[in-house]
Design a protein around this motif. Structure first.
Motif, mmCIF file in Angstrom:
data_model
loop_
_atom_site.group_PDB
_atom_site.id
_atom_site.type_symbol
_atom_site.label_atom_id
_atom_site.label_comp_id
_atom_site.label_asym_id
_atom_site.label_seq_id
_atom_site.Cartn_x
_atom_site.Cartn_y
_atom_site.Cartn_z
ATOM 1 N N GLN A 111 -35.882 -30.922 21.209
ATOM 2 C CA GLN A 111 -36.084 -32.019 22.134
ATOM 3 C C GLN A 111 -36.646 -31.536 23.471
ATOM 4 N N GLY A 112 -36.159 -30.369 23.919
ATOM 5 C CA GLY A 112 -36.680 -29.817 25.154
ATOM 6 C C GLY A 112 -38.149 -29.462 25.041
ATOM 7 N N GLY A 113 -38.533 -28.908 23.882
ATOM 8 C CA GLY A 113 -39.935 -28.571 23.661
ATOM 9 C C GLY A 113 -40.818 -29.794 23.612
ATOM 10 N N LEU A 114 -40.333 -30.862 22.955
ATOM 11 C CA LEU A 114 -41.112 -32.094 22.870
ATOM 12 C C LEU A 114 -41.282 -32.723 24.243
ATOM 13 N N ASN B 141 -23.986 -41.718 25.359
ATOM 14 C CA ASN B 141 -25.140 -41.073 25.984
ATOM 15 C C ASN B 141 -26.358 -41.202 25.074
ATOM 16 N N PRO B 142 -27.392 -41.951 25.480
ATOM 17 C CA PRO B 142 -28.558 -42.145 24.613
ATOM 18 C C PRO B 142 -29.312 -40.855 24.303
ATOM 19 N N THR B 143 -29.175 -39.865 25.162
ATOM 20 C CA THR B 143 -29.857 -38.580 24.928
ATOM 21 C C THR B 143 -29.330 -37.904 23.665
ATOM 22 N N TRP B 144 -28.041 -38.060 23.407
ATOM 23 C CA TRP B 144 -27.452 -37.405 22.238
ATOM 24 C C TRP B 144 -28.033 -37.932 20.943
ATOM 25 N N GLY B 145 -28.478 -39.187 20.933
ATOM 26 C CA GLY B 145 -29.025 -39.771 19.713
ATOM 27 C C GLY B 145 -30.226 -39.011 19.185
ATOM 28 N N LYS B 146 -30.949 -38.347 20.077
ATOM 29 C CA LYS B 146 -32.108 -37.565 19.668
ATOM 30 C C LYS B 146 -31.710 -36.184 19.141
ATOM 31 N N GLU B 147 -30.449 -35.818 19.369
ATOM 32 C CA GLU B 147 -29.969 -34.495 18.942
ATOM 33 C C GLU B 147 -28.980 -34.594 17.785
ATOM 34 N N ILE B 148 -28.719 -35.829 17.328
ATOM 35 C CA ILE B 148 -27.806 -36.072 16.213
ATOM 36 C C ILE B 148 -28.611 -36.692 15.083
ATOM 37 N N VAL B 149 -28.889 -35.928 14.056
ATOM 38 C CA VAL B 149 -29.751 -36.404 12.972
ATOM 39 C C VAL B 149 -29.037 -36.262 11.633
ATOM 40 N N ALA B 150 -29.347 -37.160 10.704
ATOM 41 C CA ALA B 150 -28.758 -37.108 9.373
ATOM 42 C C ALA B 150 -29.049 -35.769 8.712
ATOM 43 N N LYS B 151 -28.051 -35.196 8.085
ATOM 44 C CA LYS B 151 -28.091 -33.888 7.428
ATOM 45 C C LYS B 151 -28.091 -32.741 8.430
ATOM 46 N N ASN C 93 -14.029 -33.899 21.454
ATOM 47 C CA ASN C 93 -15.089 -33.136 22.098
ATOM 48 C C ASN C 93 -16.299 -33.085 21.172
ATOM 49 N N LEU C 94 -17.463 -33.322 21.731
ATOM 50 C CA LEU C 94 -18.705 -33.339 20.956
ATOM 51 C C LEU C 94 -19.688 -32.314 21.507
ATOM 52 N N GLU C 95 -20.221 -31.501 20.606
ATOM 53 C CA GLU C 95 -21.349 -30.629 20.953
ATOM 54 C C GLU C 95 -22.443 -30.833 19.915
ATOM 55 N N THR C 96 -23.612 -31.234 20.373
ATOM 56 C CA THR C 96 -24.727 -31.423 19.458
ATOM 57 C C THR C 96 -25.337 -30.069 19.108
ATOM 58 N N ASP C 97 -26.219 -30.066 18.133
ATOM 59 C CA ASP C 97 -26.804 -28.827 17.615
ATOM 60 C C ASP C 97 -27.733 -28.188 18.642
ATOM 61 N N SER D 89 -24.890 -39.962 8.334
ATOM 62 C CA SER D 89 -25.846 -40.961 8.797
ATOM 63 C C SER D 89 -25.658 -41.166 10.285
ATOM 64 N N THR D 90 -26.654 -41.766 10.934
ATOM 65 C CA THR D 90 -26.592 -41.954 12.370
ATOM 66 C C THR D 90 -27.517 -43.080 12.803
ATOM 67 N N ASN D 91 -27.217 -43.661 13.971
ATOM 68 C CA ASN D 91 -28.138 -44.579 14.629
ATOM 69 C C ASN D 91 -28.088 -44.292 16.117
ATOM 70 N N GLU D 92 -28.549 -45.228 16.946
ATOM 71 C CA GLU D 92 -28.663 -44.941 18.370
ATOM 72 C C GLU D 92 -27.325 -44.842 19.088
ATOM 73 N N SER D 93 -26.223 -45.244 18.451
ATOM 74 C CA SER D 93 -24.929 -45.213 19.139
ATOM 75 C C SER D 93 -23.769 -44.711 18.285
ATOM 76 N N HIS D 94 -23.992 -44.478 16.987
ATOM 77 C CA HIS D 94 -22.924 -44.058 16.087
ATOM 78 C C HIS D 94 -23.402 -42.976 15.125
ATOM 79 N N PHE D 95 -22.460 -42.189 14.629
ATOM 80 C CA PHE D 95 -22.766 -41.278 13.527
ATOM 81 C C PHE D 95 -21.543 -41.186 12.619
ATOM 82 N N VAL D 96 -21.805 -40.835 11.362
ATOM 83 C CA VAL D 96 -20.758 -40.761 10.352
ATOM 84 C C VAL D 96 -20.669 -39.345 9.815
#
Length: 202
Positions: free
Chosen positions: A193-196, A128-138, A182-186, A152-159
Motif C-alpha cells: 500500500q505504501g508503494g502504491l 479505520n478505513p486504511t486497514w481495509g486496504k491491508e486486510i485481504v481474503a486469504k 489487538n489487531l496488526e495487519t500484514d 473474507s473481508t469488506n470495508e468494515s469487517h473481516f472473518v
C-alpha cells in the motif's frame, strides 16, 4: 520480530501505575517451558512487543508506555486475565505463521462467532478505513498476537476461521461478542500500500 505462533499463555499478576509515563505489567507464564530469559529481550504479549524489564520468581515484568496501552487492550487488563505469549523470532526458527512485528495498529471488535462443525468463524469489525486496504481474503492478520488467515473481508469487517487447536492454546477461546482485540495487519500489505501511494503521488 515474531511469527504469530503463540508459545504459551500467561496470567496477569500485577498492574502498577508509575506516574503518567508508564505502567508496570507483571505476568506469570503458564505452561511455558523453563527459559533463560534475558533482561531487555522482546516478548510479545497479546500481539504487543514489550521489553522484559525484570524477571524474578517466575514472573515477567514489563514497562508499558502510555501511548502503547492507550491504543491496545492492555488498558483493559484485569488481574488474573490470560494473555498470549511469544518469544522473539530467531534465525534458527522456521516461519510457521507470518512476519509479525508486535506493533499493534489498533483494536478490532468481535461481533459474532458462528460454529460450523469443528470450526469457529469469528467476525470482527474495524473502524479505520486504511486497514481495509491491508486486510485481504486469504491474507494474514494477527489477533492478540495469533497469526490467522482471513476468510473474507469488506470495508468494515473481516472473518477468521479458528480450529480447535488454536482456540485451545490461545486466549481467543475466551472471547465473546463485544470484546475488543489487538489487531496488526500484514507488514507485506503495508509495504504494498505504501508503494502504491508513492506511485500515485508521482
Amino acid at each position: 520480530m515474531f511469527t504469530g505462533i503463540v508459545q504459551a499463555q500467561g496470567k496477569v499478576k500485577g498492574i502498577e501505575e508509575r506516574g503518567k509515563a508508564e505502567l508496570r505489567l507483571t505476568i506469570e507464564p503458564v505452561q511455558w517451558a523453563k527459559q533463560a530469559f534475558i533482561l531487555g529481550e522482546s516478548i510479545m504479549v497479546d500481539g504487543v512487543c514489550l521489553t522484559l524489564a525484570d524477571y524474578h520468581d517466575d514472573l515477567l515484568d514489563f514497562d508499558v508506555m502510555v501511548s502503547t496501552y492507550e491504543q491496545t487492550i492492555l488498558a483493559d487488563y484485569t488481574l488474573g486475565q490470560m494473555v498470549n505469549l511469544e518469544a522473539a523470532l530467531t534465525l534458527q526458527q522456521g516461519l510457521d505463521g507470518h512476519l509479525v512485528l508486535g506493533h499493534v495498529d489498533g483494536k478490532a471488535q468481535l461481533e459474532k462467532i458462528d460454529i460450523q462443525g469443528e470450526t469457529h468463524f469469528y467476525t470482527f469489525r474495524f473502524d479505520n478505513p486504511t486497514w481495509g486496504k491491508e486486510i485481504v481474503a486469504k491474507g494474514s492478520v494477527a489477533i492478540n498476537g495469533v497469526s490467522l488467515t482471513i476468510v473474507s473481508t469488506n470495508e468494515s469487517h473481516f472473518v477468521l476461521a479458528l480450529v480447535n487447536f488454536t482456540r485451545d492454546h490461545t486466549n481467543l477461546s475466551q472471547l465473546k461478542a463485544g470484546d475488543w482485540v489487538n489487531l496488526e495487519t500484514d507488514i507485506l500489505a503495508k509495504y504494498v500500500q505504501g508503494g502504491l501511494q508513492d506511485v500515485g503521488t508521482k
